[in-house]
Enzyme design. Structure first.
Site, mmCIF file in Angstrom:
data_model
loop_
_atom_site.group_PDB
_atom_site.id
_atom_site.type_symbol
_atom_site.label_atom_id
_atom_site.label_comp_id
_atom_site.label_asym_id
_atom_site.label_seq_id
_atom_site.Cartn_x
_atom_site.Cartn_y
_atom_site.Cartn_z
ATOM 1 N N ASN A 45 -5.697 -1.640 5.959
ATOM 2 C CA ASN A 45 -4.854 -2.385 5.030
ATOM 3 C C ASN A 45 -3.585 -2.853 5.734
ATOM 4 O O ASN A 45 -3.010 -2.141 6.571
ATOM 5 C CB ASN A 45 -4.546 -1.578 3.768
ATOM 6 C CG ASN A 45 -4.006 -0.196 4.013
ATOM 7 O OD1 ASN A 45 -4.311 0.437 5.013
ATOM 8 N ND2 ASN A 45 -3.190 0.288 3.093
ATOM 9 N N ILE A 46 -3.173 -4.064 5.392
ATOM 10 C CA ILE A 46 -1.961 -4.664 5.957
ATOM 11 C C ILE A 46 -1.095 -5.103 4.786
ATOM 12 O O ILE A 46 -1.475 -6.010 4.031
ATOM 13 C CB ILE A 46 -2.299 -5.859 6.874
ATOM 14 C CG1 ILE A 46 -3.213 -5.404 8.022
ATOM 15 C CG2 ILE A 46 -1.009 -6.483 7.419
ATOM 16 C CD1 ILE A 46 -3.649 -6.521 8.956
ATOM 17 N N GLU A 47 0.029 -4.416 4.630
ATOM 18 C CA GLU A 47 0.906 -4.695 3.493
ATOM 19 C C GLU A 47 1.989 -5.704 3.882
ATOM 20 O O GLU A 47 2.360 -5.816 5.050
ATOM 21 C CB GLU A 47 1.530 -3.387 2.996
ATOM 22 C CG GLU A 47 0.459 -2.421 2.509
ATOM 23 C CD GLU A 47 1.004 -1.139 1.920
ATOM 24 O OE1 GLU A 47 2.219 -0.868 2.061
ATOM 25 O OE2 GLU A 47 0.194 -0.400 1.314
ATOM 26 N N TYR A 51 4.756 -7.874 -1.939
ATOM 27 C CA TYR A 51 3.634 -6.947 -2.164
ATOM 28 C C TYR A 51 2.270 -7.588 -2.427
ATOM 29 O O TYR A 51 1.245 -7.121 -1.952
ATOM 30 C CB TYR A 51 3.954 -6.029 -3.335
ATOM 31 C CG TYR A 51 5.121 -5.098 -3.138
ATOM 32 C CD1 TYR A 51 5.763 -4.978 -1.910
ATOM 33 C CD2 TYR A 51 5.598 -4.336 -4.201
ATOM 34 C CE1 TYR A 51 6.835 -4.128 -1.746
ATOM 35 C CE2 TYR A 51 6.675 -3.473 -4.041
ATOM 36 C CZ TYR A 51 7.291 -3.371 -2.809
ATOM 37 O OH TYR A 51 8.341 -2.526 -2.648
ATOM 38 N N CYS A 56 -6.381 -5.612 1.719
ATOM 39 C CA CYS A 56 -7.021 -4.294 1.831
ATOM 40 C C CYS A 56 -7.862 -4.177 3.100
ATOM 41 O O CYS A 56 -8.296 -5.182 3.691
ATOM 42 C CB CYS A 56 -7.939 -4.049 0.640
ATOM 43 S SG CYS A 56 -7.099 -3.914 -0.929
ATOM 44 N N GLU A 58 -10.929 -3.234 3.418
ATOM 45 C CA GLU A 58 -12.302 -3.746 3.285
ATOM 46 C C GLU A 58 -12.350 -5.244 3.566
ATOM 47 O O GLU A 58 -13.222 -5.739 4.293
ATOM 48 C CB GLU A 58 -12.839 -3.498 1.871
ATOM 49 C CG GLU A 58 -12.952 -2.041 1.485
ATOM 50 C CD GLU A 58 -11.711 -1.482 0.801
ATOM 51 O OE1 GLU A 58 -10.581 -1.836 1.199
ATOM 52 O OE2 GLU A 58 -11.877 -0.682 -0.133
ATOM 53 N N CYS A 87 -11.072 -1.550 -4.382
ATOM 54 C CA CYS A 87 -10.404 -2.143 -5.544
ATOM 55 C C CYS A 87 -11.262 -3.292 -6.097
ATOM 56 O O CYS A 87 -12.241 -3.721 -5.481
ATOM 57 C CB CYS A 87 -9.010 -2.640 -5.160
ATOM 58 S SG CYS A 87 -9.021 -4.202 -4.262
ATOM 59 N N CYS A 90 -11.686 -6.366 -3.823
ATOM 60 C CA CYS A 90 -12.599 -6.095 -2.702
ATOM 61 C C CYS A 90 -14.048 -6.024 -3.177
ATOM 62 O O CYS A 90 -14.954 -6.479 -2.473
ATOM 63 C CB CYS A 90 -12.204 -4.805 -1.996
ATOM 64 S SG CYS A 90 -10.715 -4.990 -1.006
HETATM 65 N N1 THU Z 1 -6.112 -0.440 -0.475
HETATM 66 C C1 THU Z 1 -7.129 -0.731 0.374
HETATM 67 O O1 THU Z 1 -6.905 -1.038 1.545
HETATM 68 N N2 THU Z 1 -8.402 -0.680 -0.093
HETATM 69 C C2 THU Z 1 -8.721 -0.318 -1.369
HETATM 70 O O2 THU Z 1 -9.878 -0.380 -1.729
HETATM 71 C C3 THU Z 1 -7.695 0.176 -2.270
HETATM 72 C C4 THU Z 1 -6.301 -0.110 -1.867
HETATM 73 C C5 THU Z 1 -4.753 -0.479 0.027
HETATM 74 C C6 THU Z 1 -3.914 -1.609 -0.487
HETATM 75 C C7 THU Z 1 -2.527 -1.062 -0.329
HETATM 76 O O3 THU Z 1 -2.081 -1.310 0.987
HETATM 77 C C8 THU Z 1 -2.697 0.437 -0.496
HETATM 78 O O4 THU Z 1 -4.076 0.701 -0.340
HETATM 79 C C9 THU Z 1 -2.233 0.955 -1.843
HETATM 80 O O5 THU Z 1 -2.775 0.215 -2.880
#
Ligand code: THU
Length: 136
Positions: A45-47, A51, A56, A58, A87, A90
């Site tokens: 995941n890259i935030e 936001y 994500c 995946e 999520c 995804c």
């Molecule tokens: N996140 C994922 O990378 N994959 C998921 O299936 C659920 C959520 C990440 C997004 C965000 O960076 C962090 O988890 C919290 O939501």
């Protein structure tokens, strides 16, 4: 080419989670995707400080495979500390790009649950709805 053992894919996903850029949630996630020819692509995941632009693990793994020319996939593993299932966004993209493949969800203890992408997104919207023959 056989579908890879879930534990091997888990190790790739766990390693990928160590590269997560998640300063806002402090919730690293890793994903590993096996292509039809056996190649493995990973994502974390890259935030973003904005936001909503976060991507994500995946979807980053799928993007990594697609930009390298891969279109057919065998299995996906996702790793997070407490075994997060993909999520909703995804689930849609996994269905669109991978079809009905096994999705292995692992937590820190090594415990894994096995799903199929079709099970994670029942009654999906997809390309079949966009085909003209279905609309006319
Ligand atoms: N996140 C994922 O990378 N994959 C998921 O299936 C659920 C959520 C990440 C997004 C965000 O960076 C962090 O988890 C919290 O939501």
């Amino acid at each position: 080419m056989e579908t890879i053992k879930p534990e091997i894919l888990r190790d790739y996903a766990q390693k990928a989670s160590s590269f997560a850029h998640s300063p806002f949630s402090n919730y690293p996630v890793g994903a590993a995707l096996q292509t039809e020819d056996g190649t493995i692509f990973t994502g974390c995941n890259i935030e973003s400080s904005s936001y909503g632009l976060t991507v994500c693990a995946e979807r980053n793994a799928i993007a990594a495979a697609v930009v390298n020319g891969h279109k057919k996939f065998r299995a996906l593993a996702v790793y997070s500390i407490n075994g997060a299932t993909p999520c909703g966004a995804c689930r849609q993209v996994i269905w669109d790009l991978c079809g009905d493949i096994p999705v292995y969800v692992f937590d820190k203890s090594g415990h894994g649950d096995i799903y199929r992408s079709g099970e994670l997104l029942p009654n999906p919207f997809d390309v079949t709805k966009l085909e003209k023959k279905n609309n006319q």
